[in-house]
Design an enzyme around this catalytic site. Sequence first.
Site, PDB file in Angstrom:
ATOM      1  N   SER A 116       0.934  -4.416   3.788  1.00 17.84           N
ATOM      2  CA  SER A 116      -0.321  -4.507   3.036  1.00 17.84           C
ATOM      3  C   SER A 116      -1.072  -3.188   3.065  1.00 17.84           C
ATOM      4  O   SER A 116      -1.822  -2.862   2.147  1.00 17.84           O
ATOM      5  CB  SER A 116      -1.216  -5.599   3.640  1.00 17.84           C
ATOM      6  N   ASP A 157      -7.299  -9.700  -3.621  1.00 19.69           N
ATOM      7  CA  ASP A 157      -7.191  -9.866  -2.167  1.00 19.69           C
ATOM      8  C   ASP A 157      -8.212 -10.889  -1.667  1.00 19.69           C
ATOM      9  O   ASP A 157      -8.529 -11.852  -2.372  1.00 19.69           O
ATOM     10  CB  ASP A 157      -7.396  -8.504  -1.498  1.00 19.69           C
ATOM     11  N   ASP A 175     -14.968 -13.936  -7.873  1.00 20.33           N
ATOM     12  CA  ASP A 175     -14.499 -14.705  -6.722  1.00 20.33           C
ATOM     13  C   ASP A 175     -13.864 -15.989  -7.244  1.00 20.33           C
ATOM     14  O   ASP A 175     -14.565 -16.907  -7.684  1.00 20.33           O
ATOM     15  CB  ASP A 175     -15.682 -15.013  -5.803  1.00 20.33           C
ATOM     16  N   HIS A 233      -9.228  -8.161   5.314  1.00 17.96           N
ATOM     17  CA  HIS A 233      -8.007  -7.622   4.731  1.00 17.96           C
ATOM     18  C   HIS A 233      -8.293  -6.864   3.441  1.00 17.96           C
ATOM     19  O   HIS A 233      -7.850  -5.722   3.247  1.00 17.96           O
ATOM     20  CB  HIS A 233      -7.016  -8.767   4.480  1.00 17.96           C
ATOM     21  N   ASP A 279     -18.974   3.383   2.732  1.00 17.34           N
ATOM     22  CA  ASP A 279     -17.862   4.257   2.358  1.00 17.34           C
ATOM     23  C   ASP A 279     -17.138   3.774   1.104  1.00 17.34           C
ATOM     24  O   ASP A 279     -16.175   4.412   0.659  1.00 17.34           O
ATOM     25  CB  ASP A 279     -16.865   4.364   3.525  1.00 17.34           C
TER      26      ASP A 279
END
Length: 861
Positions: free
Chosen positions: A444, A221, A263, A277, A230
């Site tokens: 998504s 993503d 990355d 996202h 979290d």
Amino acid sequence: MKKFNLILLLLITSLCYSQTRSPSDDLMNFEPGQLIVKFKDDYRVNITYDSKGVGTTKLDLNTVLGIKAELKTSKVMFFEESVKLSVARKEAQDIRLKMSLANGVTTNNGFKEPEITTLKNIFKLEFENKDENVFGLIEKIKSNPNVEYVEPNYVYSINDYEIASEITYDDPLYEPNNELGLATPDDPLYSTQSNIVSTNIDDVWTDYNTGDGTQVIAIIDTGVDYTHPDLEANIWINTAEQNGVEGFDDDGNGYIDDIRGWDFINNDNAPLDDNMHGTHVAGIAGAVGNNGLGISGAAWNVKLMPIKVFQSSGRGNSADIAKAVEYATSNGATIQNMSFGSYAESSTLKAALDLAYASSLLVAAAGNDGIPIGPCNGCAPFFPAAYSYVLGVEDYKPVYDNYDQDGPLFSKYEFLWNYELSAPSTGINSTVPNGGYRLLTGTSMATPLVAGAMALYHKEKPSDSKELIFGNLINSSGSTYVDFKAAIEITPTPLLKFISAENKDDSDSQNGNGFWEPGETIEIFPLIKNYWGPTTDVRVGIEFAEFEDTSKATIVESEIAIGSISAYANLKHVTKSLKIKLADNVANDVDIKFKISVWSGPDKEYLSSDEYIVNVKNSILLYGVYDEDMTLKADKEYLVTNNLIFMSDAVLTIEPGTTLTFSDQAALKMQENSQLIAIGKKDSLITFTGENTKWAGFVFPSKTRSKISFSIIEYISLNGGNSGYLFGNNNGDNVELEDILFRDMNVYTFDAGGSGQFGNEPRAGYTRLNLYRNFFYHTVLQFDRVQSYSESSDDLNIINNETKGYHNRFGMLSFGVTAETTPDMRINVLNSWTSESSNNAYELSSYENDVISGVEAYIGT
């Protein structure tokens, strides 16, 4: 000011979300000046690999590919270990196929398994000139016999989701709801997560497990904020790199210090999210549960592998995504979440997914454009969700949702493309960067819910094959959403369906032309698909459909036994066939309806039936290349089943009263010096028509006169995607069309000079197209880019023509002229008009003997 910026962002994002894209747009959206090329596996490209498995070649790929464009870089895409593994899997698959064929059976023992394309000999090419004509290069490279495929580096985007709330931070807006189940977490925003309850994940927590940390979900993503409170405890850690030497590739996977993933945008080891996202997706799948913070993921204890392939703008490409899939596969991802997609199919990404399927459950979003998967007009499959071995996730009711119009248990596509599951995707609450939470909308958000729930499923039923998982999920789903508790508890049973059949007419010295003609014996080899549990002794039978005229054929072989079938597998016997014999007197284009049934064992367990139609052809079939004269007569029936091509000096003469029928996409092409002479009479017209509605017209690239008169030409469909013109093509010459009724035709172009034009492109001083006394009814007539290329005049004569009626939303008469060099182009438009007036129909009565030189002009619209 901060509040203003947030509101502005909401407005912009909502606007982007509401503007759905066209599937054809994706085909034209690619990285400029880049190509991906795969050479065939047996072609020696002389790749050498270093100690880290990175490949290089000293070959001059410009020379090898036969192109002149200057290469900036050429990189071997995949690591040596992945290449070897894909080749081994391909060889094993080929051996299984050979063994099954030796037994007379072609079966994919779990049809979801893809037909493997290896990762061998795949290069990413980047050219010095970013404006390089990519499609021109593709056409040249495709002709190279050593090339398996070549494609653009397609651009993918995740910018089709909607922001549905502002960001919530430390102060929860909602109180916990402790009445939802025994395993209800104490996360303060859990009561907003109706997606958990509506798919029975909360019942899985109560009755089975909340995750044990053994499952690894790759989040491919925009990256993940792995410092989010979290998420942090559930982030995947590459311990070999964490405990290794900084700046050194300790685990030898080709990536230095990839402690928390990679990355691929910035080519570093910090796949942080600069969009939101990816972090949102990660939280839905695996935010830490019962930790007193924010939300709970579908799996409370799971490992999330951050892999960044999309920029902050939401833009990525197929090469990076394919590398990301390889990374996830090589580094132990058991589930790969792909909340993205494209209508452009990338063979390179598919090859990476082919390999990934062996060790990872693949989950992908169906998309948010409200487009059905098809096949149908206006439909399009969304990749990779459409692949049969990827769990494609849609929602069952939102207008934005792409959907599978015929459900997960059926597909008319050759490769059985489907979306399998529905899950909630509207207003889903999850994590965003910097410790926040937000509601987003889009498929998504449905996809990671499935990915996270699969981590729970794997813990409970670790030995289930992917095929059985597919069957359990699909066949336990409710009328709306997938039910994960039911999927764990359900007992598989066989679910047999007749899918399609291969027909043959080559037995007993028959012609084997692929058309079913009177008197022939047709062998029918059924393809059976089992959508669930395994079974033995599969049998297939054929009978006439109810009320069908049984005098049209005789059933020779009514039942065959074709063997056993495993879970979610397909099965076809290559030597055993159902057989029918067609009657001698069946008329042309007559359908005979049968019923094909499939079941298991002598007691017909798991019986299902489907209609099957055989279409009989009782005509003289015309197709292929002819270099001798031919005459077609009125007392015969003719069907052009494929392109009919005349060469040399051959003359095709069509006598008055003759009907020439064309199958879909078939065209009549006059090559070299051949001629078409179709001169009818007022009381005995010649008819050119389509068997259905999609034949492809005429091409006249010869230098001799062809003429059609007193004829009917109807039911032609030429679109931008169908190469060719209704009349004429490059170097067309002296085509005369007189006293013709053009009826119910759809002839238009999407761009100037594109395919699908009514007329030809005059060239080199000898081209003439004459339209005299013709009538156009319900027909789009559009001339785009009629060109001249020499110093002498060329003529387009449109005289005494009339149009009437409307078709679709295009103009009735549209003529364009472009003189691209210095010559003159002569256009005569005399006494041609439309008999109805509207915004799309204009009277044409002037422009007599206009000479247009070096400018563009339009007559009408």
